[in-house]
Design a protein around this motif. Structure first.
Motif, PDB file in Angstrom:
ATOM      1  N   TYR A  95       0.959  -1.259   0.140  1.00 19.34           N
ATOM      2  CA  TYR A  95       0.053   0.032   0.094  1.00 19.34           C
ATOM      3  C   TYR A  95       0.780   1.311   0.037  1.00 19.34           C
ATOM      4  N   CYS A  96       0.442   2.366  -0.711  1.00 18.85           N
ATOM      5  CA  CYS A  96       1.071   3.307  -0.377  1.00 18.85           C
ATOM      6  C   CYS A  96       0.091   4.405   0.385  1.00 18.85           C
ATOM      7  N   ALA A  97       0.372   5.239   1.048  1.00 25.42           N
ATOM      8  CA  ALA A  97      -0.033   6.336   2.082  1.00 25.42           C
ATOM      9  C   ALA A  97       0.552   7.479   2.098  1.00 25.42           C
ATOM     10  N   PRO A 109       2.910   3.563  10.540  1.00 24.62           N
ATOM     11  CA  PRO A 109       1.272   3.890   9.689  1.00 24.62           C
ATOM     12  C   PRO A 109       0.556   4.753  10.457  1.00 24.62           C
ATOM     13  N   TYR A 112      -0.372   8.507   8.754  1.00 16.89           N
ATOM     14  CA  TYR A 112      -0.984   8.719   7.460  1.00 16.89           C
ATOM     15  C   TYR A 112      -2.276   8.507   7.781  1.00 16.89           C
ATOM     16  N   SER A 113      -3.191   9.400   6.794  1.00 18.12           N
ATOM     17  CA  SER A 113      -4.579   9.683   6.810  1.00 18.12           C
ATOM     18  C   SER A 113      -5.051   9.079   5.662  1.00 18.12           C
ATOM     19  N   SER A 114      -4.132   9.064   4.390  1.00 15.43           N
ATOM     20  CA  SER A 114      -4.736   8.704   3.225  1.00 15.43           C
ATOM     21  C   SER A 114      -4.061   7.469   2.669  1.00 15.43           C
ATOM     22  N   TRP A 115      -4.714   6.423   2.242  1.00 18.57           N
ATOM     23  CA  TRP A 115      -4.124   5.143   1.969  1.00 18.57           C
ATOM     24  C   TRP A 115      -5.071   4.833   0.641  1.00 18.57           C
TER      25      TRP A 115
END
Length: 125
Positions: A95-97, A109, A112-115
């Motif tokens: 996954y990128c975040a 992790p 980060y708020s967007s995945w």
């Protein structure tokens, strides 16, 4: 809000290579870091590689140092993860975040708020 789309996953044999891409869209001007994470069954989510917007600050998880390289295209805003010498233990969903604020632990992790939805990488022995 930032949207992220990963691509480039697949199945390879041990020793092989793959290059993952992460394409952000939306409020991309606010992004401070984009980081690759991976999650394998029965394992914790692991920070793989992080890169800041300027491409100057880069961090790698211990298990991928020397094999993986993170980079970014400043024009396309795409972030890449070049994975060389892949091992069966690299099998996971990647996954990128994106973070949109100052962060202190780029490989954590919780920062980060967007995945994205992730892309599967399978390495066979």
């Amino acid at each position: 809000q930032v949207q992220l789309v990963e691509s480039g996953g697949g199945s390879v044999q041990a020793g092989g290579t793959l290059r993952l891409s992460c394409q952000p869209s939306g409020s991309t001007a606010d992004i401070t870091y984009i980081t690759w994470f991976r999650l394998a069954p029965e394992k914790w989510r692991e920070g793989v590689a992080a890169i800041n917007t300027g491409g100057v600050s880069i961090y790698y998880g211990d298990s991928v140092k020397g094999r993986f390289t993170v980079s970014r295209d400043s024009v396309k805003k795409t972030v890449y993860l070049q994975m060389n010498n892949l091992r069966p233990e690299d099998t996971a969903r990647y996954y990128c975040a994106a973070a949109q604020r100052l962060i202190w632990s780029p490989l954590s992790p919780e920062e980060y708020s967007s995945w994205g939805q992730g892309t599967q990488v399978t390495v066979s022995s």
